[in-house]
Scaffold this active site. Structure first.
Site, PDB file in Angstrom:
ATOM      1  N   HIS A  23     -28.756  20.404 -20.946  1.00 26.85           N
ATOM      2  CA  HIS A  23     -27.338  20.168 -21.215  1.00 26.85           C
ATOM      3  C   HIS A  23     -26.669  19.267 -20.191  1.00 26.85           C
ATOM      4  CE1 HIS A  23     -26.523  22.911 -24.602  1.00 26.85           C
ATOM      5  NE2 HIS A  23     -27.437  23.699 -24.070  1.00 26.85           N
TER       6      HIS A  23
ATOM      7  N   LYS B 222     -10.892  21.831 -22.084  1.00 23.38           N
ATOM      8  CA  LYS B 222     -12.297  21.935 -21.708  1.00 23.38           C
ATOM      9  C   LYS B 222     -12.362  22.508 -20.299  1.00 23.38           C
ATOM     10  CE  LYS B 222     -12.697  17.595 -22.722  1.00 23.38           C
ATOM     11  NZ  LYS B 222     -13.769  17.752 -23.672  1.00 23.38           N
ATOM     12  N   ARG B 223     -13.552  22.845 -19.862  1.00 19.77           N
ATOM     13  CA  ARG B 223     -13.757  23.310 -18.496  1.00 19.77           C
ATOM     14  C   ARG B 223     -13.212  22.294 -17.505  1.00 19.77           C
ATOM     15  NH1 ARG B 223     -18.658  22.603 -15.490  1.00 19.77           N
ATOM     16  NH2 ARG B 223     -19.587  21.709 -17.357  1.00 19.77           N
TER      17      ARG B 223
ATOM     18  N   LYS C 158     -15.168  15.549 -16.131  1.00 19.26           N
ATOM     19  CA  LYS C 158     -14.386  15.566 -17.377  1.00 19.26           C
ATOM     20  C   LYS C 158     -13.039  14.866 -17.201  1.00 19.26           C
ATOM     21  CE  LYS C 158     -16.690  19.772 -19.011  1.00 19.26           C
ATOM     22  NZ  LYS C 158     -17.352  19.287 -20.245  1.00 19.26           N
TER      23      LYS C 158
ATOM     24  N   THR D  81     -18.441  19.365 -27.655  1.00 15.36           N
ATOM     25  CA  THR D  81     -18.226  19.897 -29.012  1.00 15.36           C
ATOM     26  C   THR D  81     -16.732  19.994 -29.312  1.00 15.36           C
ATOM     27  OG1 THR D  81     -18.457  22.157 -28.151  1.00 15.36           O
ATOM     28  CG2 THR D  81     -20.393  21.162 -29.193  1.00 15.36           C
TER      29      THR D  81
ATOM     30  N   LYS E 167     -14.544  19.434 -32.917  1.00 17.44           N
ATOM     31  CA  LYS E 167     -13.563  20.384 -33.475  1.00 17.44           C
ATOM     32  C   LYS E 167     -12.221  19.703 -33.713  1.00 17.44           C
ATOM     33  CE  LYS E 167     -15.927  23.874 -30.784  1.00 17.44           C
ATOM     34  NZ  LYS E 167     -15.997  24.409 -29.425  1.00 17.44           N
TER      35      LYS E 167
END
Length: 828
Positions: free
Chosen positions: A371, A562-563, A568, A670, A674
């Protein structure tokens, strides 16, 4: 009871032995007999438990049939090992998958109760953190929907990660006590308790024929108590199981110590044992935290393997010849990698197989999903720690490595650099065990989770393994379940889709492409965007309730959920918000579409900079939201305690989806899927699944910016200096300098300075400043596009219509075809 169809549209999908009156009776029976109350004094929590119990009756009947069918057909099954399963709430999902949502709503309505109010009583199952855990949950949904035999295995966390509170802008961690009042969707299975050994020493024995035998004498035995959560497939035919292990002491209470006055000492062993399944990802900044993480991983892997073997032996006794035909084990990231030496230990020391026999079984059973391309995210454990906690396993790992390095020597004779790079053991003052290398060596298949990610795994992360075993490394692009992420969380849009295409689209998401022909239809555009606005109104109410901030549902809702991690790049988003604010202050007539920036994220407790970014977002939000000069052109909201149930409210309301990771760093994502599925346009880099989303929706329906993977590598190769951007871009310099003042933190200058230091003195490892200008220009394109309401509606509709590829059903079919070789099992 006679079989009835729950809705006219779902007649072809569902034939259930329950009707509204029968369900109403079941709810009242549980209210009276299970909960000991009645409809006159029951509160919403009691109604939730009673309704859940009535739904669970249907689930358990199907679970029994599923397990009987699997046993009678002696099916091959996949066993999904994951440290996280972010299941969210189950009541709504189970009702939708059983076709009982409308029936239950009507039954409760006749009892004077609102189903919406009842569902809000359900806590999220605190069994995960981010995309890794939610992916696992989506996969379990798809496996059951596709009638594939499968079991999920993980840990039964008492508190999960943590419940996030925001105090004066800062993240505060609190226990997430999701099971305080019990959970109606889980079943305790004491008949399947397993015992797990830890610590101790290894004795070497010699058999009569001179064979060396190893016996591990453990220093501590822990019990693993299984809890089962049924996973209902769409249509309710197959119900698989997620089995989670709770740690308990093997001896519960020391009476002698207690009677002697040692009231705390009497429970010391119990407390130590229970700590194993207490929280998700204990802080590993300390030695004790590292040990606990390793013990957690071994505990759930050992319990799970013993459970698999118990079930196998029930059908096949001590005949190991069919084990590889019956069992596939998917390692979701490196967290369960210790399962490889654990299975070897069982086969060698308990089943008395030869090394070659045991290794042949292992390497035909395990498959590994990678991942991450971040080297620091590939777990490594100190060898001395393994020697202390799992001494026999370290011996086995050394032997695996010794034999593997002989293969390396055969392929690259005399190349010690290759050996150093590929070895499971990283040499140094403190020898480390590389769990990523162990996972690749011990598995028959290794997959990345997006096309670009899988290519980079082959080219950059594991190129030598690709050379040694061509074809072993493959791709399975991630997916999401449309049952939860559209049908359940966005019911109004789902009904609109039902009216335009076949209503079995939740099973066959490619049928969404049928919406494309309505993208230019003015009536459909109006209906589609009216649903979006209603979802925005609902989210605005939620924001007001959670934060006290009022937001305008006619503004553009720009969402990043998100985390919290530097790669990110939530701080890139923040810098752009500050830039917009500064432009408005410099020019009160600055033209822009009113914008609401919404964040949801948790930072790991020991990740200081991530927590600093949360603090900065909240402090900047306080200033902007209360500055009359902004004139409501910008609102910034950080929603606390981001989780699945909050995502289900945010995602249907999003206009713009922020997917802005540094190219080459996000494996897949992901959340991007969504949000696009629910009609949000993506602003993103060419990273992870963004690339495949762009291919599906078309370049004109997505906003791509930033450096590509190749450009990132080239920039770093020539030497990236963030100060170049700082001195050459007036806006960047002004924003970063702003962080060192007390403008956003009155009386506390420099409270936000750590962000500036990370981007300049820290070297800006994720190229925030390099991508800032491109990101800012992409947002200007968003602003122009949003002014064209008809054009935006068209783009939003096409984003929903083109998401067929990103169903987790397709991902699972790829796993079936490329990795697991499973067959579906029909359940009567």
């Amino acid at each position: 009871m006679p079989s009835t169809k729950t809705t006219s549209q779902s007649a072809s999908l569902f034939e259930l032995p329950v009707d509204k009156d029968g369900l109403k009776q079941a709810i009242l029976r549980h209210l009276h007999c299970t909960l000991g109350t009645d409809e006159n004094k029951a509160n919403n929590h009691a109604w939730w438990k009673a309704t859940s119990a009535a739904i669970q009756e249907q689930v358990m009947a199907r679970l029994s049939k599923t397990q009987k069918s699997h046993y009678m057909n002696d099916t091959r099954a996949v066993h999904y090992f994951s440290a996280e399963f972010l299941m969210g709430r189950l009541m709504s999902n189970n009702m939708h998958n059983l076709g009982l949502f409308e029936t239950t709503s009507q039954a409760l309505q006749e009892l004077g109760v609102s189903l919406t109010d009842v569902m809000e009583e359900e806590p999220d199952m605190a069994l995960g953190n981010g995309g890794l855990g939610r992916l696992a949950a989506c996969f379990l949904d798809s496996l059951a929907t596709m009638n594939l035999p499968a079991i999920g295995y993980g840990l039964h966390y008492e508190h999960g990660l943590f419940r996030q509170e925001i105090q004066d802008g800062a993240q505060i961690e609190r226990p997430d006590s999701w099971r305080d009042y019990g959970n109606p969707f889980e079943i305790c299975r004491p008949e399947s308790i397993q015992e797990v050994a830890l610590y101790g020493y290894v004795e070497t024995k010699y058999g009569e024929n001179g064979d060396i035998q190893k016996e591990w004498h453990p220093g501590l035995i822990i019990k693993g108590l299984p809890w089962d959560i049924p996973v209902v497939g769409y249509g309710g035919t197959t119900v698989n199981v997620l089995r989670l292990w709770e740690s308990q002491a093997s001896g519960y209470f020391n009476w002698d110590v207690f009677n002697a006055g040692g009231y705390v000492d009497a429970q010391r062993e119990n407390v130590q044992a229970e700590t194993i399944s207490k929280v998700l990802y204990p802080n590993d900044e300390t030695e004790a935290g590292k040990e606990l993480r390793l013990i957690q991983q071994y505990f759930f892997c050992s319990c799970s393997l013993k459970d698999i073997i118990r079930r196998y032996k029930r059908a096949h006794g001590d005949d190991w010849s069919r084990f590889v035909d019956q069992v596939a084990i998917q390692l979701n990231d490196t967290h369960p990698a210790i399962a490889i030496p654990e299975l070897m230990r069982i086969l060698l020391d308990r089943a008395s197989l030869t090394w070659d026999q045991a290794w042949s079984i292992c390497t035909q059973v395990f498959a590994y999903t990678n991942h991450t391309l971040l080297p620091e995210a590939l777990e490594k454990w100190p060898a001395r720690m393994l020697e202390k906690i799992l001494p026999r396993h370290l011996e086995i790992i050394y032997e695996i490595n010794h034999r593997f390095l002989q293969e390396v020597e055969n392929m690259w004779p005399g190349d010690n650099d290759k050996k150093r790079k590929l070895s499971i053991i990283e040499e140094g003052n403190d020898k480390m065990v590389r769990m990523g290398n162990l996972s690749v060596i011990g598995s028959f298949a290794v997959n990345g989770v997006a096309e670009i990610h899988s290519r980079l795994v082959k080219e950059n992360l594991f190129p030598e393994f690709e050379a040694m075993w061509p074809g072993k490394l493959t791709n399975v692009t991630n997916g999401i379940t449309p049952r939860r992420w559209l049908k359940a969380c966005n019911p109004a849009l789902s009904k609109l889709i039902d009216s335009k295409i076949d209503n079995d689209w939740p099973r066959h998401l490619s049928k969404l492409d049928g919406l494309s022909k309505f993208a230019d239809n003015a009536k459909f555009q109006k209906e589609f965007m009216a649903i979006k606005r209603a979802n925005k109104v609902a989210l605005a109410e939620e924001v007001k309730a959670l934060t006290g901030i009022e937001i305008n549902p006619d503004a553009l809702f720009d969402i990043q959920i998100k985390r919290l991690h530097e790669y990110k790049r939530q701080h890139l988003n923040l810098l752009h918000i500050m830039a917009l604010y500064r432009r408005i202050l410099e020019n009160p007539n600055y033209e822009m579409q009113p914008r609401v920036f919404l964040f949801g994220a948790k930072a790991a407790p020991g990740y200081k900079l991530a927590k600093d970014i949360i603090f900065a977002i909240n402090k900047v939000a306080d200033r902007i939201n209360n500055d009359p000069r902004v004139n409501d052109k910008i609102k910034v909201v950080f929603l606390p305690n981001y989780r699945v149930s909050l995502a289900e409210k945010m995602i249907p309301a999003a206009d713009l989806s922020e997917q802005i990771s540094t190219a080459g760093k996000e494996a897949s994502g992901t959340g991007n899927m969504k949000l696009a599925l629910n009609g949000a346009l993506t602003i993103g880099t060419l990273d992870g699944a963004n690339i495949e989303i762009a291919e599906e929706v078309g370049d004109e329906n997505i906003f791509i910016f930033g450096l590509t993977v190749e450009e990132v590598n080239a920039l770093k190769a020539k030497g990236y200096n963030p100060y170049d951007y700082y001195y050459n871009n007036r806006e960047i310099k002004a924003i970063l300098d702003w962080l060192e003042t007390d403008y956003f933190t009155p009386g506390k200058p420099g409270a936000l300075a750590s962000l500036k230091h990370s981007l300049l003195d820290g070297g800006d490892p994720y190229l925030v400043l390099a991508d800032f200008e491109s990101y800012s220009e992409a947002h200007k394109q968003v602003d122009v596009a949003y002014q064209d309401k008809t054009g935006w509606a068209r783009k939003a509709i096409l984003n929903t219509a083109k998401m067929g590829k990103f169903t987790s059903d397709r991902s699972i079919q790829d796993y079936v075809d490329r990795v697991w070789k499973l067959r579906s099992c029909h359940v009567e």
